[in-house]
Design an enzyme around this catalytic site. Structure first.
Site, PDB file in Angstrom:
ATOM      1  N   HIS B 148       0.839  -1.200   0.000  1.00 12.46           N
ATOM      2  CA  HIS B 148       0.000   0.000   0.000  1.00 12.46           C
ATOM      3  C   HIS B 148       0.879   1.257   0.000  1.00 12.46           C
ATOM      4  CE1 HIS B 148      -3.365   2.660   1.137  1.00 12.46           C
ATOM      5  NE2 HIS B 148      -2.603   3.139   2.105  1.00 12.46           N
ATOM      6  N   GLU B 212     -10.913   2.001   2.905  1.00 10.80           N
ATOM      7  CA  GLU B 212      -9.629   1.363   3.200  1.00 10.80           C
ATOM      8  C   GLU B 212      -9.886   0.208   4.155  1.00 10.80           C
ATOM      9  OE1 GLU B 212      -6.410   4.890   2.241  1.00 10.80           O
ATOM     10  OE2 GLU B 212      -6.752   4.445   4.348  1.00 10.80           O
ATOM     11  N   GLU B 214      -9.043  -2.341   6.810  1.00 11.72           N
ATOM     12  CA  GLU B 214      -8.061  -2.458   7.888  1.00 11.72           C
ATOM     13  C   GLU B 214      -8.548  -3.428   8.956  1.00 11.72           C
ATOM     14  OE1 GLU B 214      -6.536   1.130   9.527  1.00 11.72           O
ATOM     15  OE2 GLU B 214      -6.710   2.268   7.647  1.00 11.72           O
ATOM     16  N   ASP B 246     -11.545   2.680   7.048  1.00 15.28           N
ATOM     17  CA  ASP B 246     -11.001   4.022   7.221  1.00 15.28           C
ATOM     18  C   ASP B 246     -11.379   4.850   5.992  1.00 15.28           C
ATOM     19  OD1 ASP B 246      -9.412   6.130   8.152  1.00 15.28           O
ATOM     20  OD2 ASP B 246      -7.625   5.365   7.140  1.00 15.28           O
ATOM     21  N   GLN B 253      -7.811  15.097   1.331  1.00 17.06           N
ATOM     22  CA  GLN B 253      -6.543  14.671   1.930  1.00 17.06           C
ATOM     23  C   GLN B 253      -5.335  15.197   1.145  1.00 17.06           C
ATOM     24  OE1 GLN B 253      -6.729  10.402   2.651  1.00 17.06           O
ATOM     25  NE2 GLN B 253      -4.566  10.371   3.203  1.00 17.06           N
ATOM     26  N   LYS B 265     -10.258  12.205   6.651  1.00 18.34           N
ATOM     27  CA  LYS B 265     -10.594  10.952   7.319  1.00 18.34           C
ATOM     28  C   LYS B 265     -11.646  11.135   8.419  1.00 18.34           C
ATOM     29  CE  LYS B 265      -6.751   8.475   5.881  1.00 18.34           C
ATOM     30  NZ  LYS B 265      -6.759   7.165   5.216  1.00 18.34           N
ATOM     31  N   SER B 269     -15.472   6.935  10.441  1.00 19.01           N
ATOM     32  CA  SER B 269     -14.735   5.677  10.309  1.00 19.01           C
ATOM     33  C   SER B 269     -15.638   4.580  10.861  1.00 19.01           C
ATOM     34  CB  SER B 269     -13.417   5.707  11.093  1.00 19.01           C
ATOM     35  OG  SER B 269     -12.694   6.881  10.813  1.00 19.01           O
ATOM     36  N   THR B 372      -4.230   0.191   5.669  1.00 19.40           N
ATOM     37  CA  THR B 372      -4.814  -0.565   4.561  1.00 19.40           C
ATOM     38  C   THR B 372      -4.000  -1.831   4.297  1.00 19.40           C
ATOM     39  OG1 THR B 372      -5.376   1.579   3.638  1.00 19.40           O
ATOM     40  CG2 THR B 372      -5.672  -0.329   2.202  1.00 19.40           C
TER      41      THR B 372
END
Lengths: 450, 450
Positions: B148, B212, B214, B246, B253, B265, B269, B372
């Site tokens: 990533h 993302e 996770e 995420d 960003q 972000k 979440s 990620t």
């Protein structure tokens, strides 16, 4: 509005003599909120001169009219934390400050009744252990001084030392809430990975410790997720302000930083004990410094009519350094920084509006740090990195000592005072911390906190 | 150790039939902890098949031996939050899981007594509203997938796409705790500042939304400030794991990022509802993938004997996408990512040891995201940015739709299963979220949350 609030009356004095001294941070016009420990129990309180009003004792005293907004505020703080009070409509804290102002003023009608219970109600602040003023949910640290940002960009050798976004939005990162501590005591030098003088990556006590002088806003009422706080409402969400020392292990930070500061900051951040309320600071409001003519236009969601007129504060801030040698010789701490809140490019209301513009929810007790408040002048550089031109020009103390970073035993004391002709000056109280030598890594034991 | 724990016994089955289905995430070997709302009150619970054990009802049932560790654990969770239980020594949660395993197994001696109170004890999970499993103090997000990180470095055109620190320490940043939400419901597209196609800085609904995939570790017992957790003790501080989406507004960003991710972000979440305990995952432990021969040597404080042998997990993770068109046509969600925890360069124990190496204190309920979890294979790319080669190769869905970012109505469902020959496979439950269109900025009102 300001003229009508009797807590602002510059003629008002207190029967507590220490609150009338010209150099006190806590005259009767201030009445900031904080928390402390007494008889092993958490208490919420209000500072006055060298004393603190114990709000639980006040609730039990019968001195606040039952059922009044002030009594409701007092009850909300009776569990020893300020969060519930801070979450309420501002009129409750306002009523409590007004009631206290009336109890503590020179000609207070209830003076005799207060005197009867004075030991329970008004301990000396040096008889209690101060605590962090409230429970912090999230802590955000901004980067809003143009001079601090530009100098650091130059130290890094950037062609354009100011990041492209700087004048479009208040740059920020999420900080670590768990390691926020109230002023006082030791700041333990952290271990970490960094590059030594030979460029080798090593793990050990961080050599380049710095302080950073900041002002921080405390969120009162929060907002719901997906519901931004408009710039015109942002001031109403700020309960008050404290001083923040964002201790920085620069050697760790330089090596680790890919997604922002992390272990270079999270070992300890210090806050002054008292929340100086937005209400007490209202007489010191001023227009923020105007943007330069060639700056990009301010976007609508950061452009508030009230904020453009009153979003700044007449607030002077300072940092003093004392070293073990200076203390041994009986010498006074040396003032190394003298700066002003005008050195911020963005207002706290703009920070609130930007922070929530994506729908992010702020909660009561959240903390918004301003970033290092450095100005253009040499004396207004608010961290050692800038004061020494990134180590090139060591700081020279009157006793011949020099510094390019904080050494073990060095103590930093931050202070701030709001001052304006015609108003009684109010202060923030001190934000103090002394660097303690790193533990040997093997000495460190895992203890489960109480 | 593993062989002696009857909760791991692969032969054990439950009298709750939905817990015996081969595709269930929650067989009797799992028994993960979570929180929910019932009759308007917060409750803590344990998932079993399609049901959830109400721990307050269990405490009141008389089915757990008074004074036992299991009863103490049950009492700790009776206020509806898991934090107190998670802060206790691991033997308490362990005893509670063992007691539940004995009550729920096919040949449970107390089966008849459970049946008498089954409606109070064992509501169906679809009859209750799931909540965030515990109160999160601080949330830290790591960046531990080499693939990533390297791909993103290449998209940015970096000469060395991997940051210099990547193989020396697990890179991380502080995330926003207030906007963590349990799986399900809408994820509101945020507003923000970004550069449009002409390079102009604009403020509006963020165009480039991504997910993302996770995995996140929950901290059980914490550590005191200044007292690092040694790598050899780190596993004992991890209570369990959940899935984390995420969500990222990439356009925001890219523009804002100077000190790390912030508004890109913090709008939302998502976490899967259940904390799959480290104990339940013990049979699936494995050695982490060894470092490459020319990688820098692992520093002592990140090098643990147990961790080097058992710091990984046999854990497969996936992401599915459904769009409004797919759902309208009755088509199943499309699997877009299939990856493995082996794709992390660092273990969770190393993240804990690094995080506390500067003395930073972790608290019960703190959350550590892995970053990620992308692998080298195309199918193991765990966000749309990578799946589309930063937008150059749009994702093509079976119905002809294409995506370079998430559109309104798109839904992402993350899943994870621990699988190993000889063990009963356990799952994490789903982490689901659907993108809802941005509010018009004027529609947004400030509401004080309850």
């Amino acid at each position: 509005m300001t003229a009508l609030n009797p807590t602002h009356d510059p003629a008002r004095r207190s029967w507590i003599e220490s609150a009338n001294q010209p150099d006190t941070d806590f005259p009767i016009q201030n009445l900031p909120f904080g928390a402390f420990e007494r008889d092993g129990e958490p208490r919420a309180g209000v500072a006055i001169g060298e004393h603190v009003v114990d709000l639980r004792a006040l609730r039990d005293s019968g001195l606040v009219e039952a059922g009044s907004d002030a009594a409701i505020a007092c009850e909300a703080a009776a569990d020893g934390t300020l969060n519930r009070l801070m979450a309420m409509e501002p009129r409750y804290a306002s009523a409590l400050r007004a009631a206290l102002s009336d109890l503590l003023k020179s000609d207070a009608p209830q003076r005799a009744r207060v005197d009867e219970q004075v030991r329970a109600l008004l301990p000396r602040v040096d008889e209690v252990a101060l605590r962090l003023a409230c429970e912090v949910g999230d802590y955000t640290d901004f980067l809003t001084s143009l001079h601090h940002t530009e100098r650091h960009g130059r130290y890094k050798g950037l062609a354009d030392p100011l990041p492209p976004a700087f004048k479009s939005l208040p740059i920020a990162y999420h900080g670590r809430a768990s390691s926020l501590r109230v002023s006082g005591g030791e700041v333990r030098r952290p271990h970490g990975q960094y590059r030594d003088a030979n460029g080798q990556i090593v793990f050990g006590p961080a050599p380049a410790l710095d302080f950073e002088l900041e002002c921080a806003a405390w969120i009162g009422r929060g907002n719901a997720l997906t519901q931004p706080i408009p710039i015109d409402a942002a001031h109403e969400h700020i309960f008050g302000y404290s001083l923040l020392n964002d201790w920085s292990a620069k050697s760790i930070q330089w090596f680790e930083q890919v997604l922002g500061p992390f272990l270079g900051k999270s070992f300890h951040s210090s806050l002054s004990p008292w929340i100086v309320t937005a209400e007490a600071l209202a007489p010191f409001r001023k227009a923020p410094v105007p943007r330069a003519k060639d700056d990009p236009p301010l976007m609508a969601h950061l452009n508030g009519a009230f904020d453009q007129q009153h979003g700044g504060l007449h607030l002077e801030l300072s940092a003093h350094l004392s070293t073990a040698q200076l203390r041994e010789a009986g010498s006074a701490p040396v003032r190394i920084t003298q700066t002003h809140l005008d050195n911020l490019y963005w207002t706290f209301a703009q920070m609130v509006a930007h922070h929530t513009s994506n729908g992010c929810n702020l909660r009561t007790g959240d903390l918004l740090g301003s970033g290092t408040i450095s100005g253009a002048a040499d004396e207004a550089r608010a961290c050692i990195t800038e004061l020494t031109n990134a180590g090139k020009d060591p700081l020279r103390l009157p006793n011949g000592e020099t510094r390019t970073a904080l050494e073990d035993g060095d103590e930093i004391v931050l202070g701030a005072r709001a001052t304006k002709p015609g108003a009684v000056s109010i202060g923030f109280g001190e934000c103090r911390g002394r660097i303690a030598p790193a533990f040997a890594f093997a000495e460190q034991r895992v203890e489960t906190p109480a």
